[in-house]
Design an enzyme around this catalytic site. Sequence first.
Site, PDB file in Angstrom:
ATOM      1  N   SER A 121       0.826  -1.210   0.000  1.00 23.12           N
ATOM      2  CA  SER A 121       0.000   0.000   0.000  1.00 23.12           C
ATOM      3  C   SER A 121       0.854   1.251   0.000  1.00 23.12           C
ATOM      4  CB  SER A 121      -0.846   0.047   1.271  1.00 23.12           C
ATOM      5  OG  SER A 121      -1.617  -1.100   1.399  1.00 23.12           O
ATOM      6  N   HIS A 143      -1.184  -2.794  -7.030  1.00 25.22           N
ATOM      7  CA  HIS A 143      -1.922  -2.465  -5.810  1.00 25.22           C
ATOM      8  C   HIS A 143      -3.426  -2.634  -6.035  1.00 25.22           C
ATOM      9  CE1 HIS A 143      -2.939   0.806  -2.601  1.00 25.22           C
ATOM     10  NE2 HIS A 143      -3.064  -0.402  -2.107  1.00 25.22           N
ATOM     11  N   GLU A 155      -3.741  -0.007  -8.941  1.00 27.28           N
ATOM     12  CA  GLU A 155      -2.768   1.079  -9.060  1.00 27.28           C
ATOM     13  C   GLU A 155      -1.429   0.411  -9.435  1.00 27.28           C
ATOM     14  OE1 GLU A 155      -2.246   3.102  -5.285  1.00 27.28           O
ATOM     15  OE2 GLU A 155      -2.033   5.052  -6.239  1.00 27.28           O
ATOM     16  N   ASN A 193      -3.133   5.941  -1.072  1.00 22.28           N
ATOM     17  CA  ASN A 193      -2.947   6.042   0.375  1.00 22.28           C
ATOM     18  C   ASN A 193      -2.307   7.339   0.830  1.00 22.28           C
ATOM     19  OD1 ASN A 193      -4.238   3.723   1.463  1.00 22.28           O
ATOM     20  ND2 ASN A 193      -2.743   2.533   0.313  1.00 22.28           N
TER      21      ASN A 193
HETATM   22  P1  NAD Z   1      -3.388  -9.307   6.499  1.00 16.48           P
HETATM   23  O1  NAD Z   1      -2.781  -8.995   7.821  1.00 16.48           O
HETATM   24  O2  NAD Z   1      -4.847  -9.583   6.399  1.00 16.48           O
HETATM   25  O3  NAD Z   1      -2.625 -10.561   5.819  1.00 16.48           O
HETATM   26  C1  NAD Z   1      -1.217 -10.644   5.725  1.00 16.48           C
HETATM   27  C2  NAD Z   1      -0.890 -12.132   5.603  1.00 16.48           C
HETATM   28  O4  NAD Z   1       0.507 -12.265   5.290  1.00 16.48           O
HETATM   29  C3  NAD Z   1      -1.135 -12.920   6.887  1.00 16.48           C
HETATM   30  O5  NAD Z   1      -1.997 -14.026   6.591  1.00 16.48           O
HETATM   31  C4  NAD Z   1       0.265 -13.410   7.291  1.00 16.48           C
HETATM   32  O6  NAD Z   1       0.257 -14.684   7.898  1.00 16.48           O
HETATM   33  C5  NAD Z   1       0.945 -13.437   5.933  1.00 16.48           C
HETATM   34  N1  NAD Z   1       2.406 -13.404   5.981  1.00 16.48           N
HETATM   35  C6  NAD Z   1       3.213 -12.630   6.752  1.00 16.48           C
HETATM   36  N2  NAD Z   1       4.512 -12.911   6.480  1.00 16.48           N
HETATM   37  C7  NAD Z   1       4.510 -13.876   5.522  1.00 16.48           C
HETATM   38  C8  NAD Z   1       5.526 -14.594   4.842  1.00 16.48           C
HETATM   39  N3  NAD Z   1       6.814 -14.358   5.082  1.00 16.48           N
HETATM   40  N4  NAD Z   1       5.176 -15.534   3.930  1.00 16.48           N
HETATM   41  C9  NAD Z   1       3.861 -15.782   3.679  1.00 16.48           C
HETATM   42  N5  NAD Z   1       2.844 -15.132   4.302  1.00 16.48           N
HETATM   43  C10 NAD Z   1       3.168 -14.199   5.202  1.00 16.48           C
HETATM   44  O7  NAD Z   1      -2.964  -8.092   5.551  1.00 16.48           O
HETATM   45  P2  NAD Z   1      -3.719  -7.552   4.247  1.00 16.48           P
HETATM   46  O8  NAD Z   1      -4.703  -6.538   4.662  1.00 16.48           O
HETATM   47  O9  NAD Z   1      -4.136  -8.687   3.388  1.00 16.48           O
HETATM   48  O10 NAD Z   1      -2.519  -6.761   3.550  1.00 16.48           O
HETATM   49  C11 NAD Z   1      -1.537  -7.428   2.778  1.00 16.48           C
HETATM   50  C12 NAD Z   1      -0.803  -6.417   1.929  1.00 16.48           C
HETATM   51  O11 NAD Z   1      -1.749  -5.756   1.074  1.00 16.48           O
HETATM   52  C13 NAD Z   1      -0.111  -5.309   2.724  1.00 16.48           C
HETATM   53  O12 NAD Z   1       1.059  -4.934   2.051  1.00 16.48           O
HETATM   54  C14 NAD Z   1      -1.152  -4.196   2.705  1.00 16.48           C
HETATM   55  O13 NAD Z   1      -0.585  -2.925   2.889  1.00 16.48           O
HETATM   56  C15 NAD Z   1      -1.707  -4.363   1.306  1.00 16.48           C
HETATM   57  N6  NAD Z   1      -3.056  -3.825   1.082  1.00 16.48           N
HETATM   58  C16 NAD Z   1      -4.027  -3.931   2.043  1.00 16.48           C
HETATM   59  C17 NAD Z   1      -5.307  -3.440   1.794  1.00 16.48           C
HETATM   60  C18 NAD Z   1      -6.423  -3.582   2.808  1.00 16.48           C
HETATM   61  O14 NAD Z   1      -7.479  -2.955   2.624  1.00 16.48           O
HETATM   62  N7  NAD Z   1      -6.280  -4.383   3.848  1.00 16.48           N
HETATM   63  C19 NAD Z   1      -5.584  -2.838   0.551  1.00 16.48           C
HETATM   64  C20 NAD Z   1      -4.582  -2.768  -0.422  1.00 16.48           C
HETATM   65  C21 NAD Z   1      -3.315  -3.253  -0.140  1.00 16.48           C
END
Ligand code: NAD
Length: 289
Positions: A121, A143, A155, A193
Site C-alpha cells: 500500500s 496495488h 494502481e 494512500n
Molecule cells: P493481512 O494482515 O490480512 O494478511 C497478511 C498475511 O501475510 C497474513 O496471513 C500473514 O500470515 C501473511 N504473511 C506474513 N509474512 C509472511 C511470509 N513471510 N510468507 C507468507 N505469508 C506471510 O494483511 P492484508 O490486509 O491482506 O494486507 C496485505 C498487503 O496488502 C499489505 O502490504 C497491505 O498494505 C496491502 N493492502 C491492504 C489493503 C487492505 O485494505 N487491507 C488494501 C490494499 C493493499
Amino acid sequence: MSNQVKTIVVVGAGTMGSGIALTAAQAGIGAVLVDINQEQLDKARAYHTKTLARAVEKQKLTADAAAAAGKKLCYVTTIAETKNADWVVEAASENPEVKKKLFRTFAEVFAPNVVLASNTSSISITDIATATGARASHVIGMHFFNPVPLMKLVEVIRGLATSDETVARTMDLARAMGKTPVSANDRAGFVSNRVLMPLINEAFYAWMEGVAKPEDIDQIMLLGCNFPMGPLRLADFIGLDVCHDIMMVLYRELGNAKFFPCPMLRQLVTAGRLGDKSGRGVFEYPAKG
Ligand code: NAD
C-alpha cells in the site's frame, strides 16, 4: 511472445491475498496461495468456498463456473511448494523487511521471466526491488483494493528499474483479471494512500479530541461528503494495523509529523482491536459464521 498468465503465486493469504487469488481463479488463472500461517489458509479456503457458493445461489455464477474457479485454487505453506508459476503477487504484511526477505527468495526460486509484483500500500517498489539484484526490471507494484473481487482499480507502480515490458505485462494481466489499471509514481503511499490515510488518521483525531462520536463522524462524512462508507468504518474494514503501518511508512519516508499515526489509532492496535478481522476495532462486528 505470448503474455498469457496461467498460474499466479499469491504470497500472504490475508484480506488481500485471499481476494486476489479468488479474482484470478474466476478469470481462469490458476492461483497458488502461500501463507506461513495454516489458519489463514484455512480461513481463505472457507472464504472462497462460501463466496463461490453464494454467487451461485444469487445466480451471478453458474454451478459449473464456480466449480471451475474452485479447481483453480490451491493452498500451501511454503514457496518451495509452488511450481511452474509465471507471476507472483506478494500480499504479506506491510513491513519492508518482511517484503524484502520474500523478494530475495522470489529472485532465487522463480524463473527469470516471472514478474514479481507487490500489493504493498505504501512501501517503495524501488526499495523492495533492491532485494532481487539483477531482477529489479521485473519488480512492480500491483496495488489491488479491498474487497478485491468488487473493486475495479489496480494502481500500477513502476520502480526506478522496472522495464517497459514489465509495465505492459502488468497492465495486460490487470485487464485480464477484469480490473482497470492506472499508473502512479513510486512515492510513499502512491496516490491512493497518500490521500486516503491522512484522512482516516484525521478522523481518529476528531474522535480522540471529542469533536464527535465515531458513528457521527462517519455519518457526517457519509451524508455531507457523499462518502460511500465513513472513514472510521473504512479503517476497520482495511485493518487498523494496516492503516497504522501505512501511516508509519508515510511518516518515515516523507519526513513530516502530519503523517504520524494518531495516538487513538496506535492504542487500538496495541490492544489488538484491528477492525473486522479481529471482531472489534472502532466498532464491533459479530463473528463470521
Ligand atoms: P493481512 O494482515 O490480512 O494478511 C497478511 C498475511 O501475510 C497474513 O496471513 C500473514 O500470515 C501473511 N504473511 C506474513 N509474512 C509472511 C511470509 N513471510 N510468507 C507468507 N505469508 C506471510 O494483511 P492484508 O490486509 O491482506 O494486507 C496485505 C498487503 O496488502 C499489505 O502490504 C497491505 O498494505 C496491502 N493492502 C491492504 C489493503 C487492505 O485494505 N487491507 C488494501 C490494499 C493493499
